[in-house]
Motif scaffolding. Sequence first.
Motif, PDB file in Angstrom:
ATOM      1  N   GLY A  56       0.815  -1.208   0.000  1.00  0.00           N
ATOM      2  CA  GLY A  56       0.000   0.000   0.000  1.00  0.00           C
ATOM      3  C   GLY A  56       0.850   1.260   0.000  1.00  0.00           C
ATOM      4  N   GLN A  57       1.966   1.247   0.736  1.00  0.00           N
ATOM      5  CA  GLN A  57       2.864   2.397   0.748  1.00  0.00           C
ATOM      6  C   GLN A  57       3.479   2.619  -0.633  1.00  0.00           C
ATOM      7  N   ILE A  58       3.817   1.534  -1.319  1.00  0.00           N
ATOM      8  CA  ILE A  58       4.410   1.651  -2.657  1.00  0.00           C
ATOM      9  C   ILE A  58       3.394   2.252  -3.627  1.00  0.00           C
ATOM     10  N   ARG A  59       2.151   1.785  -3.584  1.00  0.00           N
ATOM     11  CA  ARG A  59       1.119   2.340  -4.473  1.00  0.00           C
ATOM     12  C   ARG A  59       0.888   3.824  -4.168  1.00  0.00           C
ATOM     13  N   GLY A  60       0.898   4.166  -2.871  1.00  0.00           N
ATOM     14  CA  GLY A  60       0.730   5.573  -2.521  1.00  0.00           C
ATOM     15  C   GLY A  60       1.865   6.430  -3.051  1.00  0.00           C
ATOM     16  N   LEU A  61       3.086   5.924  -2.998  1.00  0.00           N
ATOM     17  CA  LEU A  61       4.228   6.662  -3.525  1.00  0.00           C
ATOM     18  C   LEU A  61       4.117   6.828  -5.036  1.00  0.00           C
ATOM     19  N   LEU A  62       3.680   5.785  -5.737  1.00  0.00           N
ATOM     20  CA  LEU A  62       3.519   5.882  -7.188  1.00  0.00           C
ATOM     21  C   LEU A  62       2.496   6.961  -7.548  1.00  0.00           C
ATOM     22  N   ARG A  63       1.425   7.045  -6.793  1.00  0.00           N
ATOM     23  CA  ARG A  63       0.412   8.072  -7.074  1.00  0.00           C
ATOM     24  C   ARG A  63       0.974   9.470  -6.801  1.00  0.00           C
ATOM     25  N   ARG A  64       1.794   9.610  -5.759  1.00  0.00           N
ATOM     26  CA  ARG A  64       2.412  10.912  -5.493  1.00  0.00           C
ATOM     27  C   ARG A  64       3.410  11.276  -6.585  1.00  0.00           C
ATOM     28  N   MET A  65       4.100  10.286  -7.128  1.00  0.00           N
ATOM     29  CA  MET A  65       5.009  10.542  -8.249  1.00  0.00           C
ATOM     30  C   MET A  65       4.233  11.059  -9.454  1.00  0.00           C
ATOM     31  N   ALA A  66       3.069  10.479  -9.692  1.00  0.00           N
ATOM     32  CA  ALA A  66       2.242  10.943 -10.810  1.00  0.00           C
ATOM     33  C   ALA A  66       1.732  12.352 -10.544  1.00  0.00           C
ATOM     34  N   ALA A  67       1.321  12.631  -9.304  1.00  0.00           N
ATOM     35  CA  ALA A  67       0.824  13.961  -8.965  1.00  0.00           C
ATOM     36  C   ALA A  67       1.917  15.010  -9.103  1.00  0.00           C
ATOM     37  N   ALA A  68       3.169  14.611  -8.901  1.00  0.00           N
ATOM     38  CA  ALA A  68       4.292  15.539  -9.025  1.00  0.00           C
ATOM     39  C   ALA A  68       4.782  15.648 -10.463  1.00  0.00           C
ATOM     40  N   GLY A  69       4.128  14.945 -11.390  1.00  0.00           N
ATOM     41  CA  GLY A  69       4.521  15.013 -12.788  1.00  0.00           C
ATOM     42  C   GLY A  69       5.676  14.105 -13.141  1.00  0.00           C
ATOM     43  N   ARG A  70       6.017  13.179 -12.256  1.00  0.00           N
ATOM     44  CA  ARG A  70       7.135  12.267 -12.512  1.00  0.00           C
ATOM     45  C   ARG A  70       6.700  11.019 -13.278  1.00  0.00           C
ATOM     46  N   LEU A  71       5.400  10.723 -13.282  1.00  0.00           N
ATOM     47  CA  LEU A  71       4.843   9.598 -14.036  1.00  0.00           C
ATOM     48  C   LEU A  71       3.637  10.090 -14.824  1.00  0.00           C
ATOM     49  N   SER A  72       3.511   9.606 -16.043  1.00  0.00           N
ATOM     50  CA  SER A  72       2.320   9.916 -16.832  1.00  0.00           C
ATOM     51  C   SER A  72       1.183   9.011 -16.367  1.00  0.00           C
ATOM     52  N   PRO A  73      -0.052   9.322 -16.728  1.00  0.00           N
ATOM     53  CA  PRO A  73      -1.164   8.437 -16.345  1.00  0.00           C
ATOM     54  C   PRO A  73      -0.965   7.008 -16.826  1.00  0.00           C
ATOM     55  N   ASP A  74      -0.449   6.842 -18.030  1.00  0.00           N
ATOM     56  CA  ASP A  74      -0.221   5.480 -18.532  1.00  0.00           C
ATOM     57  C   ASP A  74       0.870   4.782 -17.724  1.00  0.00           C
ATOM     58  N   GLN A  75       1.950   5.504 -17.416  1.00  0.00           N
ATOM     59  CA  GLN A  75       3.020   4.913 -16.606  1.00  0.00           C
ATOM     60  C   GLN A  75       2.507   4.524 -15.223  1.00  0.00           C
ATOM     61  N   LEU A  76       1.639   5.355 -14.655  1.00  0.00           N
ATOM     62  CA  LEU A  76       1.083   5.049 -13.339  1.00  0.00           C
ATOM     63  C   LEU A  76       0.246   3.783 -13.397  1.00  0.00           C
ATOM     64  N   ARG A  77      -0.584   3.655 -14.431  1.00  0.00           N
ATOM     65  CA  ARG A  77      -1.449   2.485 -14.548  1.00  0.00           C
ATOM     66  C   ARG A  77      -0.612   1.211 -14.654  1.00  0.00           C
TER      67      ARG A  77
END
Length: 633
Positions: free
Chosen positions: A584-605
């Motif tokens: 759960g912590q890893i998924r939360g970090l991935l979502r924060r990376m996307a919110a910070a513009g570090r991952l695109s929506p496709d990369q996040l998925r």
Amino acid sequence: MTSARGVPLLRNRCLQGWQLSFLRLSVPYSESSYGAAWRIELLIPGCGGWAARTMTIWWSGPRQREFGGYNVVIQEGISLGTGQRRAAGIMAVAAVLAVAAWMVVVPRLVAARLDSLLRSRLGWSVVRVEGVGIGLSGPIIQGLEVQSPVFSKLLPSTTRLELDWATLWNEDRRPVHLRGRTRFARGADVEWQAVLGEEYSSLALTAKGLPLAYITGVLPPLPWFHPESIYLDLHLNVRIPAADSAGREAAVWDVRGGGHLSQAALAAPLLADDPVTGMEVMAEFAGSWHPGDTRFGPFTARVTLPPVQFSVAGTELHWTPASYRVEMTASLPATGCADLLAAVPGDLLGEVAAFALAGTIQGRVRIRLDDQRLDATDLQVEVENNCRAVAVPAQASGLEQGTFTYTITTAEGGRHERTVGAGTPQWHTLPQVSPLVLAAVLVQEDAGFYRHDGFSLPAIRESLVSDLQAGGTRRGASTITMQLARNLFLHRHKTLARKAQEVVYTWWLEKTLGKDRILEMYLNIVEFGPRVYGIGAASRYYFQRDASMLNAAQAAFLAAILPAPYRAHREVAAAGALPAELAGQIRGLLRRMAAAGRLSPDQLRVALTQVADLHPATDAPPSDMSGETGEAT
């Protein structure tokens, strides 16, 4: 005075050697009863049959003005000779009894009068008087205990309170003047004067060489180390408005003064590993004291930690075991950087004391803190730092480029030297690390890394609030630069001394190295698990691939375990798979990376689906996973 035959008694050869000695006067005083006792010694040498004689006189009665009788016990009979001697003896004894009776009544009247004055003019009351003596200018009181809403303390028996007859019983309600002195052990004196007036009263106090042990009960609960060896010089002036018509104590006192604390020392596990000694503090202050709710403010102060001086101004300072409120600003004028470092006790600096600094620094810190409204905590820091290092500790040299050696302290307390740098095993430059790893580490550990100068004020504020809410250390505020300083130079023990050293090293790293160099060094020495140091060793240990080949989920795993790598390693090993909480912590970090513009929506998925496929290894790492060299110490 003459004898029965008209011969002056003082010329009588048998009486010329008389000595009258009042050896002790004890006057217990309470709401219900009162008593006094003397030991009187008569020494009459030179007359046949006469010798040293001792009398004990005891008087007791109710506290009201109904004075009871007295008993006189002559413990040794007096042998009288001729009629002249008998008459002289009777008159002498009568004189002694008259003086004794007078001295029984006067102390009671003095104590009652003082009680009346304190009640009417301050709202205080006399609880106990240990002893009363009669001086030429007025009574002398020993051991006065006074009760008020904020003060109740029996002064030491070495305290002398002197009153003046003329002002004690004045009828036109003029101010009453009191003088006192307390002598403590080792020759320390406290002298004070008080004026009890109709509209206000004042107290002036001066202490020289007062051992701190005598007043620790009224000081903030600091972990003083051997307070009997810490000395205080103090001067204090207090102006207290008179009590109201109901006898209630004044709501606000005006307080001004200053002090000099020398050879101060503190000792506590959270402060430093060893006692912090040799501190010297000087201060001048003025403000309003509110005794009803133990609050000081508004106030101003000028504090000196030789050779540095700074000012403090506040609207409120309230601190009790149950609550606290603080609102104040501390300002440091332009000060030499070398002087600022010299003002910090050497026991707090450790090897940081080897820095030689030049330049100047100035700044201001403002804090507003209320335990009932912690979410509204305000912390503002403004610093103009023009310091530069002209010499550094030996362990800090050689970091700018090439290889360097530092000491690792393991969780078990072991110590190993490790030599790392470009060209050494497992070292990765930033271009050799997956951008996903860089993004995950920055979002997880220090999102403002490229914007701050080594210190994150929002993180410090959030950490302060979190720790106060939890009643202990719960959340850190360390930036990547601060973590690098800690890993390179400092031990694992969490103390204020280590934090002070960390601040200096962090400033130096930011001043000396570029941001990319700091991030590269951090990624190559940070701990990812037992004997797993650096991103190269971690990627090969957990996922059997190079750091440049990690996907987003793997990068997020390595970043997520950084706050507690040993615990994460232990939990993964125990579960034989990725624990649900860590996933759960890893998924939360991935979502924060996307919110910070570090991952695109496709990369996040895609990354979120990769989390389920994570199977990090947890076997014991080989000894060369860290790339360390050298012997254990």
